[in-house]
Enzyme design. Structure first.
Site, short mmCIF file in Angstrom:
data_model
loop_
_atom_site.label_atom_id
_atom_site.label_comp_id
_atom_site.label_asym_id
_atom_site.label_seq_id
_atom_site.Cartn_x
_atom_site.Cartn_y
_atom_site.Cartn_z
N GLU A 39 -61.20 33.10 20.57
CA GLU A 39 -60.71 33.26 21.96
C GLU A 39 -61.68 34.08 22.81
OE1 GLU A 39 -55.86 32.95 21.69
OE2 GLU A 39 -56.74 34.71 22.61
N HIS A 47 -63.69 25.75 -4.83
CA HIS A 47 -63.22 24.51 -5.45
C HIS A 47 -62.57 23.59 -4.42
CE1 HIS A 47 -64.07 26.33 -9.36
NE2 HIS A 47 -63.71 27.44 -8.73
N LYS A 65 -50.28 27.63 28.31
CA LYS A 65 -49.00 28.32 28.53
C LYS A 65 -48.36 27.81 29.82
CE LYS A 65 -49.76 32.85 26.28
NZ LYS A 65 -49.76 34.31 26.44
O1 PA5 Z 1 -55.44 37.53 22.91
C1 PA5 Z 1 -54.61 37.17 23.71
O2 PA5 Z 1 -54.49 37.72 24.81
C2 PA5 Z 1 -53.62 36.05 23.42
O3 PA5 Z 1 -53.98 35.28 22.34
C3 PA5 Z 1 -52.24 36.61 23.20
O4 PA5 Z 1 -52.26 37.54 22.15
C4 PA5 Z 1 -51.18 35.55 22.91
O5 PA5 Z 1 -51.25 34.51 23.82
C5 PA5 Z 1 -49.78 36.17 22.97
O6 PA5 Z 1 -49.56 36.76 24.22
P1 PA5 Z 1 -48.36 37.75 24.46
O7 PA5 Z 1 -48.62 39.00 23.71
O8 PA5 Z 1 -48.34 38.00 25.94
O9 PA5 Z 1 -47.11 37.07 23.98
#
Ligand code: PA5
Length: 462
Positions: free
Chosen positions: A291, A320, A434
């Site tokens: 990410e 394996h 989202k």
């Molecule tokens: O790193 C990030 O910001 C995202 O991957 C969030 O952790 C993930 O989308 C979950 O978001 P939230 O904590 O608002 O539910």
């Protein structure tokens, strides 16, 4: 105590100049490491990023510890509702410090288990709820945004289940929230309902939040020494500030991984722990690296579509399963082995001989020795096949080392983002998905995404 980075098998002298780095290539890139260090320092000083400061927050750790002490004994299960950065850190902690799930032993009020509801698969949620007792469960709901559809929907189910099974008053006492202080409906609900609430700083992104209340609250509730975690992380923060590239482990690792991507075309990084305890951490890292570095544009706004796809593999298990491909398939990967110098137990193999050649060469030795031999053999074979590989070597897996390792990998990611000239701290791609979900599920204010989805469906039909 500590963590070393071994880059030897990334060098041209080991894997040849097509896949390995020559001293000249490394020397030419060194100034970019200094720039990355300055860049991350500037982002920290200006408050844009907050993860480097988390280890200093001993006050928060004490607050969490005293909450954990107050509720201790009232639950045998901690049910975490959260996803992505709001769940993976807790899994990494649980797996590393309490053992992989199938081998954690019987869960009791003295040894509570962690159940993570990070997927809205209805069968999974149903089975999980059926396995928990409302009067013995503490629910921790975590969402930085306070609005992620999966977390909100699952929490609504869990809340109902808790009220029905334990009563409204107990349900309140058994619910803990971790969210942003100043935004999101989860915060509003927590205030209205009077749930115990911990906050995470706005400048700490989900995937960089394991050492904030996001990771520390579930960790403390399952008996992990969170001050030791922070101590280790603080040590790594000091290492990450060093201007000497040889001494700055995260900066050096970032430079090698970025050069493997940009100079040698290694678009995939295989995170390859040789320790089941680090399996959860490999999945936590997968999100962090993917990410943070997978981006469409650079800081100049140019389209770059950059990133290095992280894959998690487990040694020796995946020798394996995956190693055939790694050895002979496309040479587009850099391998990062994660090993532990001294496993807590050697796993002595009984010395009694069986009279069978295929068994007796192993008798009297140990699983630790075999694991190490398998690791070194895989490294040697990959190197012989000109597959660049490197390693993080942890002295031990304990809270202090895990804190160090989290902070090492977070700093490495931040430095790599600077070297690639991208913003490693946003996640527009995740946010887009989202928004489509909000549109499809009828959330107010997202009807344009519903329309975009309808157009897409129309295009599919031709
Ligand atoms: O790193 C990030 O910001 C995202 O991957 C969030 O952790 C993930 O989308 C979950 O978001 P939230 O904590 O608002 O539910």
């Amino acid at each position: 105590m500590g963590i070393q980075f071994d880059e030897t098998n990334l060098l041209a002298r080991m894997v040849g100049p097509v896949h390995g780095l020559t001293p000249e290539e490394f020397a030419a890139a060194e100034p970019s490491a200094a720039q990355a260090l300055a860049g991350v320092n500037a982002l920290t000083a200006s408050g844009v990023i907050g993860f480097p400061n988390l280890p200093k927050d001993i006050g928060l750790a004490r607050e969490i510890e005293s909450f954990a002490a107050r509720v201790k004994g009232s639950y045998d299960t901690v049910c975490l509702v959260g996803i992505g950065g709001s769940a993976l850190g807790a899994w990494a902690l649980d797996c590393a410090l309490r053992g992989p799930h199938p081998v954690q032993g019987v869960h009791t009020t003295d040894n509570p288990r962690l159940v993570i509801l990070d997927n809205v698969d209805p069968e999974f949620v149903h089975l999980a709820l059926a396995s928990m007792k409302p009067k013995k469960t503490l629910v921790v709901v975590i969402a930085k945004s306070g609005a992620t559809a999966e977390t909100v929907a699952t929490f609504l189910l869990v809340r109902d289940w808790l009220v029905a099974g334990a009563g409204a008053k107990a349900a309140k006492a058994r619910t803990v929230v971790v969210t942003s202080q100043g935004r999101g409906d989860l915060k509003v609900l927590a205030t209205n309902e009077g749930y115990t609430t911990f906050h995470l700083p706005e400048n700490v992104g989900g995937r960089f939040s394991v050492l904030s209340a996001v990771g520390l609250v579930p960790a403390a509730l399952i008996g992990i020494d969170i001050q030791a975690l922070l101590r280790g992380a603080a040590r790594m923060t000091a290492t990450a500030a060093k201007t000497d590239l040889a001494a700055n482990t995260p900066l050096r690792a970032a430079l090698f991984h970025v050069l493997a991507l940009t100079r040698k075309g290694k678009s995939i990084q295989v995170a390859f722990p040789y320790a089941n305890r680090l399996w959860g951490t490999a999945f936590w890292f997968r999100q962090l690296w993917a990410e943070s570095l997978g981006k469409a544009t650079n800081r100049a706004g140019e389209l770059v579509h950059i990133g290095q796809t992280p894959i998690a593999a487990l040694g020796t298990t995946d020798q394996h399963s995956q190693v055939q491909l790694y050895m002979e398939g496309p040479n587009d990967k850099v391998f990062t082995f994660w090993s532990v110098k001294k496993p807590a137990v050697p796993g002595a193999i009984p010395a009694a001989k069986t009279g069978l050649e295929g068994f007796d060469y192993l008798t009297g030795q140990s699983l630790a020795k075999l694991l190490d031999a398998e690791l070194r053999s895989t490294q040697a074979a990959l190197t012989e096949n000109q597959r660049p590989n490197c390693g993080f070597i942890l002295d031990r897996v304990d809270a202090e080392h895990l804190g160090m390792f989290f902070q090492l990998l977070e700093f490495e990611t931040a430095f790599a983002g600077e070297m690639l000239n991208i913003n490693a701290f946003d996640q527009e791609g995740v946010e887009l998905g989202k928004r489509f979900t909000f549109g499809l599920m009828g959330r107010k204010g997202f009807s344009d995404f519903k329309k975009r989805y309808t157009d897409y469906e129309a295009r599919r039909k031709g």
